[in-house]
Write an enzyme that holds these catalytic residues in place. Structure first.
Site, PDB file in Angstrom:
ATOM      1  N   HIS A 471       3.343  -0.647   0.397  1.00  0.00           N
ATOM      2  CA  HIS A 471       2.747  -1.791   0.962  1.00  0.00           C
ATOM      3  C   HIS A 471       1.482  -2.222   0.527  1.00  0.00           C
ATOM      4  O   HIS A 471       0.986  -3.381   0.646  1.00  0.00           O
ATOM      5  CB  HIS A 471       3.018  -1.732   2.512  1.00  0.00           C
ATOM      6  CG  HIS A 471       3.133  -3.327   3.057  1.00  0.00           C
ATOM      7  ND1 HIS A 471       2.492  -4.298   2.526  1.00  0.00           N
ATOM      8  CD2 HIS A 471       3.569  -3.274   4.317  1.00  0.00           C
ATOM      9  CE1 HIS A 471       2.662  -5.399   3.378  1.00  0.00           C
ATOM     10  NE2 HIS A 471       3.436  -4.955   4.591  1.00  0.00           N
ATOM     11  N   TYR A 587       2.737  -9.195  17.406  1.00  0.00           N
ATOM     12  CA  TYR A 587       2.149  -9.526  16.033  1.00  0.00           C
ATOM     13  C   TYR A 587       3.189 -10.406  15.239  1.00  0.00           C
ATOM     14  O   TYR A 587       4.287  -9.804  15.280  1.00  0.00           O
ATOM     15  CB  TYR A 587       1.876  -8.141  15.293  1.00  0.00           C
ATOM     16  CG  TYR A 587       1.244  -8.121  13.960  1.00  0.00           C
ATOM     17  CD1 TYR A 587       0.131  -7.849  13.898  1.00  0.00           C
ATOM     18  CD2 TYR A 587       2.174  -8.613  13.045  1.00  0.00           C
ATOM     19  CE1 TYR A 587      -0.572  -7.696  12.452  1.00  0.00           C
ATOM     20  CE2 TYR A 587       1.875  -8.447  11.739  1.00  0.00           C
ATOM     21  CZ  TYR A 587       0.516  -8.240  11.554  1.00  0.00           C
ATOM     22  OH  TYR A 587      -0.408  -8.140  10.256  1.00  0.00           O
ATOM     23  N   THR A 600      -2.494 -11.850   4.533  1.00  0.00           N
ATOM     24  CA  THR A 600      -1.943 -12.189   5.718  1.00  0.00           C
ATOM     25  C   THR A 600      -2.955 -12.407   6.791  1.00  0.00           C
ATOM     26  O   THR A 600      -4.119 -11.996   6.702  1.00  0.00           O
ATOM     27  CB  THR A 600      -0.966 -10.995   6.084  1.00  0.00           C
ATOM     28  OG1 THR A 600      -1.733  -9.830   6.400  1.00  0.00           O
ATOM     29  CG2 THR A 600       0.174 -10.761   5.018  1.00  0.00           C
TER      30      THR A 600
END
Length: 785
Positions: A471, A587, A600
């Site tokens: 990630h 979230y 993000t």
């Protein structure tokens, strides 16, 4: 071995008369072709680099401007207002630089300077236009006159045929929100989660922070925003991802699934051959910057910086922090099968291997009966465990000899491939097929994926595929873009023979894959086993449920004049309340790629408006009309918050950066400590689809993807990823932990389904397919009358 195969082409013999040199024509031919390919790459990269460097202008515009300036010289008009003559006076006079040559050269230099100035003007004008975000707050389908003018201006200044990175210099910087706005929005977000006394205490702590030290921290953050291209992204990558010392398997890495209904071939080696070849095509276009940039509304460009590290990238473990190693022009990949590692060359004679050639190479690996070497079977478990033991083992046991060479082959590979010996995929007739498929992609056996690679491609023995993604280097839309291209190319361009093999011929004499060699001592094997046991404990605790919601989809939701994302997020709030009997900090991931180097931002989906709506849904005395009004109010609030997050008005990245500054300055802030320690018991994300529109879903409705997912974020919470597929389908990927008595992924999936149906009932809408049938029937009746 491939190296030995190539070495025999060059031989020499020492004789009394000297050295008798023998050269293989075939080897020389390959050397020549590789050199030609290398120079072609350089030439194309140079050309595209020039095109991106002068965008939105073009080299031809320079020539036009030079010709225009030169032509004015013959009409005795000086557009430079004397500057050409000043440039001319500075040039020396010589036999080679006559007066006429000086004049021409001065005109060219002036035209070039004017051209560069115009490029800067165009870029800054475009940047100013892209800094306007009022269009995103307007109702969908109802653009104002000013927005229409703005869109046309953006089109005009955007130029023609942009490359992937053409807009990078024109994208605005992410703005730093004011402290007052951030704290006000934060308090608003936690109000529904706190009682009056708790809220007053939080308000007091927040106000103290606002007075001191917030102004000091904000000054440093603004200074960084002026200096750096993005004040968040580098710290986000370092502190959220690379400095984490725990396992990245499940906790950080995410996965992407294959097509839902279609398996182009059930031959494992053939499917991988096509997919790998499609990936190489994508990588070639990526390295040249030839992909079209993603643009909102087809006009507003998104940042493309995350694409750069998709291939040839590995996360290297460190004692205190990891780092990302990115290389260029990697010509091999590493394949794992039944505990053995193989190096496979991707080029032959200066070109990519054809799909049929790749199929042959992978079939050779599948047919190899040799056993793993001692310690080789579970070696990759080191990448699934804690980072510090892996970093120490890497330094101690993999820094020299064959271990170093083999590890270097893995870490420098284009990507990692696992030829899995299991069969997985979505089967509507098997209840847990999607659950097992997801768990296999997320963690597998804990030792059959190299979790440090930018991505690991997984190929199952039934022809299904999937991807496990590290990630730190990028977010899911970037991988989704590549995966859409690969699947479309695989199915609609490359194709298969009637027997399910790859199309095309195979070059004779293709060197087989090279088996990597290892000398792993017993002490290292014990470390590997320790990492494996830790990873297995994490993997066994993952409670996963995949749910395909087929009752209705985006088409019906849009007829309700509601955002599909807001609809689903409110359904998740309702489902969570029914599941746990309480609300929680939620979230939702939103992108900030309209800004340079944007990644993000967080949308806090649990709002006062959503909680009022949920309580109304659970109140049997509440009328449908009242519930509907509360739903629409909550949906509008959610959309507003989502738009704020996209346009730089989010709060969580700002608070995160203020916290980093406070730590760097040694300032203790109780407010920031409390904010950053709050658990996200419901973490959600929407997987994008149809980013490149290579497949017409109306013509090919079966060629839809299943999306992807991630592991649970909180020990007692849920992770939910969803993809809105076409007009009539939504797929949910739900994760939690078996060790938590409060959660149950299957139960939560059923609650989501019921919440979706209950919200739809507020609009008194029928199922989309049934409604279409009824409308068709009514139309036929009218025609018959």
């Amino acid at each position: 071995m491939a190296e030995a195969h190539q070495a025999v082409g060059f031989q020499f013999t020492v004789t009394p008369d000297g050295i008798d040199l023998h050269l293989s024509r075939e080897v020389l031919r390959h050397i020549y072709l590789c050199g030609v390919t290398s120079w072609k790459k350089r030439a194309i990269r140079f050309k595209n680099g020039v095109l991106m460097g002068v965008y939105p202008a073009s080299p031809s515009s320079w020539l036009i401007l030079v010709i225009a300036i030169m032509s004015t010289m013959y009409t005795r008009v000086d557009p430079s207002m004397g500057m050409i003559n000043k440039i001319k006076d500075t040039l020396p006079v010589s036999d080679y630089l006559t007066v006429q040559t000086q004049t021409v050269l001065s005109a060219i230099l002036f035209a070039t300077g004017l051209w560069l100035a115009l490029i800067l003007l165009l870029r800054y004008t475009l940047k100013a236009l892209l800094s306007y975000h009022g269009w995103i707050f307007e109702c969908h389908g109802a653009k104002s006159f000013s927005t229409k003018i703005w869109l046309n201006l953006v089109r005009i200044f955007s130029g023609r045929r942009p490359l992937l990175y053409s807009f990078q210099a024109s994208l605005p910087r992410l703005p730093v929100p004011s402290v007052d706005d951030t704290i006000s929005r934060y308090l608003e977000s936690v109000r529904p989660l706190l009682d009056d006394e708790q809220y007053k205490q939080m308000e007091s702590v927040a106000n103290d922070f606002k007075k001191d030290p917030a102004p000091k921290l904000q000054k440093y953050l603004k200074l960084k925003s002026w200096w750096a291209t993005n004040y968040v992204s580098d710290w986000w990558e370092e502190y959220i991802y690379l400095r984490g010392r725990g396992p990245i398997m499940v906790n950080s890495n995410f996965y992407v699934m294959d097509l839902m209904y279609v398996t182009p071939t059930h031959r494992q080696a053939a499917r991988v051959g096509n997919v790998v070849h499609a990936m190489l095509q994508y990588r070639r276009k990526l390295e040249r910057g030839e992909h079209a940039p993603l643009r909102a509304l087809g006009v507003v460009p998104m940042c493309s910086f995350q694409y750069e590290r998709m291939f040839n990238t590995t996360r290297i473990p460190g004692i205190e922090t990891d780092f990302l190693q990115h290389l260029r022009d990697r010509k091999h990949l590493v394949v794992y099968h039944r505990g053995r590692f193989y190096k496979v060359w991707l080029y032959y004679g200066g070109r990519h291997l054809w799909p049929a050639e790749l199929e042959l190479q992978f079939q050779r690996i599948l047919n190899d009966p040799s056993p793993p070497q001692p310690g080789e079977l579970k070696l990759a478990a080191l990448t699934a465990g804690n980072r510090v033991p892996w970093a120490r083992a890497r330094l101690k046991y993999f820094s020299e000899g064959v271990n170093r060479a083999s590890l270097e082959a893995i870490e420098t590979a284009a990507f990692f491939l696992t030829l899995d010996d299991e069969a997985h995929g979505y089967d509507p007739d098997k209840l847990k097929s999607l659950d097992l498929y997801a768990k296999s992609l997320l963690h597998g056996k804990c030792y059959d994926r190299w979790f440090d690679k930018s991505f690991s491609l997984i190929a199952y023995k039934n022809g299904k595929m999937g991807v496990n993604v590290e990630h730190a280097w990028a977010d899911s839309p970037i991988v989704g873009h590549m995966w859409e291209y690969v699947l479309a190319t695989d199915c609609f361009q490359l194709g298969y023979t009637e027997e399910g093999h790859c199309k095309g011929d195979v070059t004779q004499g293709l060197a087989p894959p090279t088996k990597l060699q290892w000398e792993i001592p017993v002490a290292c094997q014990e470390l590997i086993e320790g990492s494996y046991q830790l990873a297995k404990e994490i993997a066994d605790d993952v409670d996963f449920h995949g749910y395909v919601f087929e009752e209705f989809g985006k088409g019906l939701i849009k007829k309700c004049r509601t955002s599909p994302d807001a609809f689903i997020q409110l359904a998740l709030q309702l489902a969570h309340f029914r599941d746990k009997g309480e609300f929680c900090l939620t979230y939702e991931s939103s992108m900030t790629r309209m800004f340079r180097d944007g990644r993000t931002e967080t949308v806090r989906s649990c709002t006062s408006e959503s909680t009022v709506f949920v309580r109304a849904m659970e109140n049997p005395t509440q009328k449908r009309e009242e519930r509907l009004a509360l739903f629409q109010n909550a949906a509008e609030k959610h959309q507003h918050m989502y738009r704020l997050a996209m346009t730089g008005g989010g709060i969580d990245r700002h608070l995160f950066c203020l916290y980093i500054v406070s730590k760097l300055l040694g300032i203790d802030s109780p407010f920031l400590k409390q904010v950053l320690s709050e658990p996200w018991r419901l973490s959600t994300s929407q997987t994008p689809q149809q980013q490149i529109n290579m497949v017409d879903l109306h013509k090919h409705p079966k060629y839809v993807g299943l999306g992807g997912g991630f592991g649970p974020v909180a020990d007692d919470g849920y992770g939910v990823s969803y993809i809105i597929v076409g007009e009539d389908l939504i797929t949910f990927h739900i994760s939690s932990k078996f060790s938590s008595p409060e959660t149950d992924s299957y139960r939560f999936g059923q609650n989501i389904r019921q919440a979706m149906l209950d919200i739809r009932a507020l609009f008194d809408q029928k199922d989309g397919k049934k409604k279409q049938k009824e409308e068709k029937k009514e139309e036929e009746e009218r025609k018959s009358v």
